[in-house]
Design a protein around this motif. Structure first.
Motif, short mmCIF file in Angstrom:
data_model
loop_
_atom_site.label_atom_id
_atom_site.label_comp_id
_atom_site.label_asym_id
_atom_site.label_seq_id
_atom_site.Cartn_x
_atom_site.Cartn_y
_atom_site.Cartn_z
N VAL A 149 0.85 -1.19 0.00
CA VAL A 149 0.00 0.00 0.00
C VAL A 149 0.89 1.24 0.00
O VAL A 149 1.95 1.28 0.62
CB VAL A 149 -0.90 -0.02 1.26
CG1 VAL A 149 -1.60 1.31 1.46
CG2 VAL A 149 -1.92 -1.13 1.14
N GLU A 150 0.47 2.28 -0.73
CA GLU A 150 1.27 3.51 -0.76
C GLU A 150 1.24 4.19 0.60
O GLU A 150 0.19 4.27 1.26
CB GLU A 150 0.73 4.45 -1.84
CG GLU A 150 0.93 3.91 -3.25
CD GLU A 150 0.46 4.86 -4.33
OE1 GLU A 150 -0.10 5.92 -3.97
OE2 GLU A 150 0.65 4.55 -5.51
N VAL A 151 2.40 4.70 1.01
CA VAL A 151 2.51 5.26 2.35
C VAL A 151 1.62 6.49 2.51
O VAL A 151 1.15 6.79 3.61
CB VAL A 151 4.00 5.59 2.67
CG1 VAL A 151 4.49 6.80 1.87
CG2 VAL A 151 4.19 5.82 4.15
N GLY A 152 1.33 7.18 1.40
CA GLY A 152 0.46 8.36 1.47
C GLY A 152 -0.93 8.05 1.98
O GLY A 152 -1.61 8.92 2.54
N THR A 153 -1.38 6.79 1.81
CA THR A 153 -2.72 6.43 2.27
C THR A 153 -2.81 6.37 3.79
O THR A 153 -3.91 6.33 4.34
CB THR A 153 -3.14 5.06 1.69
OG1 THR A 153 -2.25 4.04 2.17
CG2 THR A 153 -3.11 5.08 0.17
N LEU A 154 -1.66 6.34 4.48
CA LEU A 154 -1.68 6.29 5.95
C LEU A 154 -1.84 7.67 6.57
O LEU A 154 -2.05 7.78 7.78
CB LEU A 154 -0.38 5.66 6.47
CG LEU A 154 -0.02 4.26 5.99
CD1 LEU A 154 1.19 3.74 6.75
CD2 LEU A 154 -1.19 3.31 6.13
N GLY A 241 16.26 3.98 13.08
CA GLY A 241 15.84 4.00 14.48
C GLY A 241 14.95 5.18 14.84
O GLY A 241 14.76 5.47 16.02
N ILE A 242 14.39 5.87 13.83
CA ILE A 242 13.52 7.00 14.11
C ILE A 242 12.08 6.53 14.32
O ILE A 242 11.74 5.39 14.00
CB ILE A 242 13.58 8.04 12.97
CG1 ILE A 242 13.10 7.39 11.65
CG2 ILE A 242 14.97 8.62 12.83
CD1 ILE A 242 12.99 8.37 10.50
N ASP A 243 11.24 7.43 14.82
CA ASP A 243 9.82 7.12 15.04
C ASP A 243 8.90 7.90 14.11
O ASP A 243 7.72 7.58 13.99
CB ASP A 243 9.43 7.41 16.48
CG ASP A 243 10.02 6.39 17.44
OD1 ASP A 243 10.05 5.20 17.09
OD2 ASP A 243 10.47 6.79 18.52
N HIS A 244 9.42 8.98 13.51
CA HIS A 244 8.59 9.84 12.66
C HIS A 244 9.24 9.95 11.28
O HIS A 244 10.43 10.24 11.17
CB HIS A 244 8.45 11.25 13.26
CG HIS A 244 7.75 11.27 14.58
ND1 HIS A 244 8.37 10.88 15.74
CD2 HIS A 244 6.47 11.63 14.90
CE1 HIS A 244 7.50 11.01 16.75
NE2 HIS A 244 6.36 11.45 16.26
N LEU A 245 8.44 9.76 10.24
CA LEU A 245 8.93 9.81 8.86
C LEU A 245 8.12 10.85 8.10
O LEU A 245 6.88 10.80 8.09
CB LEU A 245 8.77 8.43 8.21
CG LEU A 245 9.40 8.19 6.85
CD1 LEU A 245 10.92 8.31 6.93
CD2 LEU A 245 9.02 6.80 6.35
N ILE A 246 8.80 11.81 7.48
CA ILE A 246 8.10 12.85 6.71
C ILE A 246 7.73 12.29 5.34
O ILE A 246 8.57 11.72 4.65
CB ILE A 246 8.98 14.11 6.56
CG1 ILE A 246 9.29 14.70 7.93
CG2 ILE A 246 8.29 15.15 5.67
CD1 ILE A 246 10.23 15.89 7.88
N VAL A 247 6.47 12.47 4.97
CA VAL A 247 5.99 12.04 3.66
C VAL A 247 5.88 13.28 2.77
O VAL A 247 5.32 14.30 3.19
CB VAL A 247 4.62 11.34 3.78
CG1 VAL A 247 4.11 10.90 2.41
CG2 VAL A 247 4.72 10.14 4.72
N VAL A 248 6.45 13.19 1.57
CA VAL A 248 6.46 14.35 0.68
C VAL A 248 5.77 14.02 -0.64
O VAL A 248 5.66 12.87 -1.04
CB VAL A 248 7.91 14.82 0.39
CG1 VAL A 248 8.56 15.35 1.65
CG2 VAL A 248 8.75 13.70 -0.23
N ASP A 249 5.30 15.07 -1.27
CA ASP A 249 4.73 14.99 -2.62
C ASP A 249 5.55 15.95 -3.46
O ASP A 249 5.29 17.14 -3.49
CB ASP A 249 3.26 15.39 -2.59
CG ASP A 249 2.55 15.14 -3.92
OD1 ASP A 249 3.24 14.75 -4.88
OD2 ASP A 249 1.34 15.36 -4.01
N GLY A 250 6.60 15.41 -4.13
CA GLY A 250 7.57 16.27 -4.80
C GLY A 250 8.38 17.01 -3.77
O GLY A 250 8.97 16.40 -2.87
N ALA A 254 3.67 16.47 2.69
CA ALA A 254 2.31 15.91 2.65
C ALA A 254 1.82 15.53 4.05
O ALA A 254 0.63 15.52 4.31
CB ALA A 254 2.27 14.69 1.74
N GLY A 255 2.75 15.20 4.94
CA GLY A 255 2.36 14.82 6.29
C GLY A 255 3.44 14.00 6.98
O GLY A 255 4.58 13.91 6.50
N VAL A 256 3.08 13.38 8.08
CA VAL A 256 4.01 12.57 8.88
C VAL A 256 3.35 11.23 9.18
O VAL A 256 2.16 11.18 9.50
CB VAL A 256 4.39 13.28 10.20
CG1 VAL A 256 5.20 12.35 11.09
CG2 VAL A 256 5.17 14.55 9.92
#
Length: 601
Positions: A149-154, A241-250, A254-256
């Motif tokens: 599943v694409e990560v953006g859907t989360l 080992g991180i807990d937060h991943l930044i999601v980008v669109d270009g 887009a979110g975390v």
């Protein structure tokens, strides 16, 4: 002759229809026999019916040029008849042919009122091959689907952002107001860092509430494109080992997503994840070998259940990359002086590995980099784990590909200045370089040198190389399919190599994946929207077909290859294969025209 209703029941999408609709179609059906060289429908006229070939062969002509052939079980006249629009082509029999002729009004009524029936045809006509294949194999799935599943859907919340000049107190206030555990630090819309609860604990010890966020944010941030599979996000969390991943669109935030979000999504599909964790935790080559073998089998099962190449290849690449990193960590003495950059080439460089793959790698050395002995041991260890050595010796243990940055620059300059057949072959391999281990800065510098060194003559020779192997399309469909068609030689390589030519010409070599290159070329108008869409669909289908073929081989205990045979193909695969090879041939024709290949070299 088989009764029409029984014949139609065996053909998709007619098999989707319940008796009422199927009976309606049959009631308005005629069986017509046409002598050779009979025009059934003229170009520019509205087709009087929808035709399904029962036997024989029909050619579709644009003027005097044949653009397609319609054989048993295939349909023509569909769009013209149901939309009452002029036909793009003339339909003419090439031999004695029997057709089922459907009443256009009745067919259009069924088309409008049965969504799966209509979607099947529209997906194929619009060359949405993935949707077409999904409809053709309705009901198949995989327990591992959640990992693709694409990560953006989360993403469930809009991103909470601040600037680097904001105070920690302001950032904490934002987090409290929006009930989130992090704030993304941006420059405009571009992420430059992230401030999390973990960072705020450091403020309590070392800072003040009015300290600027830039002093305590984690930077540079780790980002992932919103279309990346969740599995990629999972591997990033494990590596860093991180807990937060930044999601980008270009370049836009887009979110975390958090580790909790990702693990909740992946909970139902644990087999691949458990094996990936084994790779990370492996302490010797035997453990790596066991995990790698199990992962290849698991991925082959997913391929056989219909999972898509674009996502599966990324999964295979993530696993393979980690295997390489772990081997280097096992074998490299931490006290050893000198550093190196391990790079992948070919399909691995493009992140397009499939089940059957061999080693394609090289190194960029620092001036005091390691001796050949270390890279030889790494290549030997990879072979022991299950990745065969490259027969053509494109490996880091080969002194020719074990070079300093300056030596690599000299090589590329010579290849571009003297585009001999050997040099063109090297360029097709080494223009897909990608960092796997080490500081990526030398590769970035090398890519800048490549862009500055590329010559028009070399680009033209590369275009010629990409158009040499023309797809085996003939009057009766695909030539020599009974003996096998090499998907890599006649479909995958012509597209990958042709797209690489365009990428080089438009300075896009920092992007190595073929899909991403096509999308980037489309966005910068170097490829038309329709052609880019066709290439994406054709490339995915050819790779899907190859992946399933190799998965069958692995399951049966035989060596995988790229040769697809007619007995492996059902009617739907054969239709799409023919269309995909036509798209490949059209792309080659465009390259020849754009780079003047047909005028001679």
């Amino acid at each position: 002759m088989i009764p029409p209703k029984e014949f139609l029941r065996k053909i998709k999408p007619f098999s989707f229809l319940e008796d009422t609709r199927l009976n309606a179609l049959v009631s308005g059906l005629d069986v017509v026999m046409y002598p050779p060289d009979t025009v059934i429908c003229r170009q520019g006229e509205i087709s009087p019916a929808v035709y399904l070939v029962f036997s024989g062969l029909v050619g579709l002509y644009d003027g005097e040029d044949v653009v397609d052939y319609v054989a048993k079980g295939e349909i023509f006249g569909l769009l013209s008849a149901i939309h009452q629009a002029p036909s793009y082509y003339e339909a003419r029999t090439l031999e004695e042919t029997i057709c089922y002729s459907f009443d256009a009004t009745t067919f259009a009524e069924v088309y409008r009122t049965h969504s799966a029936f209509a979607s099947f045809f529209s997906a194929f006509v619009e060359r949405r091959f993935r949707a077409f294949s999904r409809l053709a194999r309705e009901g198949e799935g995989s327990e591992e689907a959640s990992s693709l599943v694409e990560v953006g859907t989360l993403l469930s919340k809009a991103p909470v952002t601040c600037t680097a000049d904001a105070t920690v107190a302001e950032a904490v206030s934002l987090m409290e107001r929006h009930k989130v555990g992090s704030v993304i630090v941006v420059d405009g819309t571009r992420p430059v860092g992230i401030l999390t609860n973990r960072d705020i604990r450091r403020v309590l010890i070392h800072g003040e509430r009015e300290s600027p966020v830039r002093e305590f944010m984690s930077a540079p941030p780790i980002c992932l494109d919103r279309r990346s599979p969740v599995f990629d996000a999972y591997t990033q969390l494990l590596r860093t080992g991180i807990d937060h991943l930044i999601v980008v669109d270009g370049d836009r935030v887009a979110g975390v997503v958090t580790s909790k979000d990702i693990l909740a999504q992946l909970e139902p599909s644990s087999s691949i994840l458990a094996l990936y964790r084994k790779v990370i935790k492996a302490t010797d080559l035997q453990a790596l070998q066991s995990a790698f073998r199990a992962i290849r089998l698991a991925v082959s099962e997913m391929a056989l259940k219909g999972m898509h190449f674009y996502q599966l290849s990324r999964m295979i690449t993530s696993v393979y990359d980690m295997v390489v990193v772990r081997i280097i960590e096992f074998l490299k003495d931490p006290e050893e002086k000198g550093d190196f950059l391990w790079i992948h080439l070919g399909s691995s460089g493009r992140k397009e590995q499939v089940i059957t793959t061999d080693q394609d790698n090289a190194v960029i050395l620092s001036p005091s980099g390691p001796q050949l002995e270390l890279t030889q041991r790494i290549n030997d260890a990879l072979e022991q784990v299950g990745v065969p050595k490259c027969p053509a010796q494109y490996m880091a243990s080969n002194p020719r590909w074990h070079l300093t940055l300056e030596e690599w620059k000299e090589l590329f300059s010579r290849w571009f200045e003297e585009p001999t057949p050997d040099h063109i072959r090297y360029l097709t391999v080494f223009l897909d370089m990608r960092t796997v281990y080490g500081d990526a800065a030398p590769l970035e510098e090398l890519l800048e040198h490549i862009h500055a060194s590329a010559t028009n003559q070399a680009v033209r020779f590369l275009a010629h190389d990409a158009t040499l192997n023309e797809p085996p399309i003939g009057i009766f469909g695909i030539k020599h399919l009974d003996r096998g068609v090499n998907l890599k030689k006649f479909g995958i390589y012509p597209i990958a190599n042709g797209v690489r030519v365009l990428a080089l010409d438009h300075k896009l070599l920092h992007v190595t994946n073929t899909r991403e290159r096509i999308e980037a070329l489309r966005d910068m108008k170097a490829l038309g929207q329709e052609r880019a869409g066709d290439l994406l669909e054709a490339y995915a289908f050819l790779q899907d077909l190859r992946l399933r073929h190799q998965a069958h081989a692995l399951k049966n205990g035989s060596a995988g290859d790229n040769l697809i045979r007619v007995e492996e193909l059902d009617k739907m695969d054969l239709l799409v294969l023919k269309e995909s090879l036509k798209i490949t041939a059209s792309f080659q024709k465009m390259l020849k025209a754009r780079y003047g290949v047909e005028r001679g070299l």
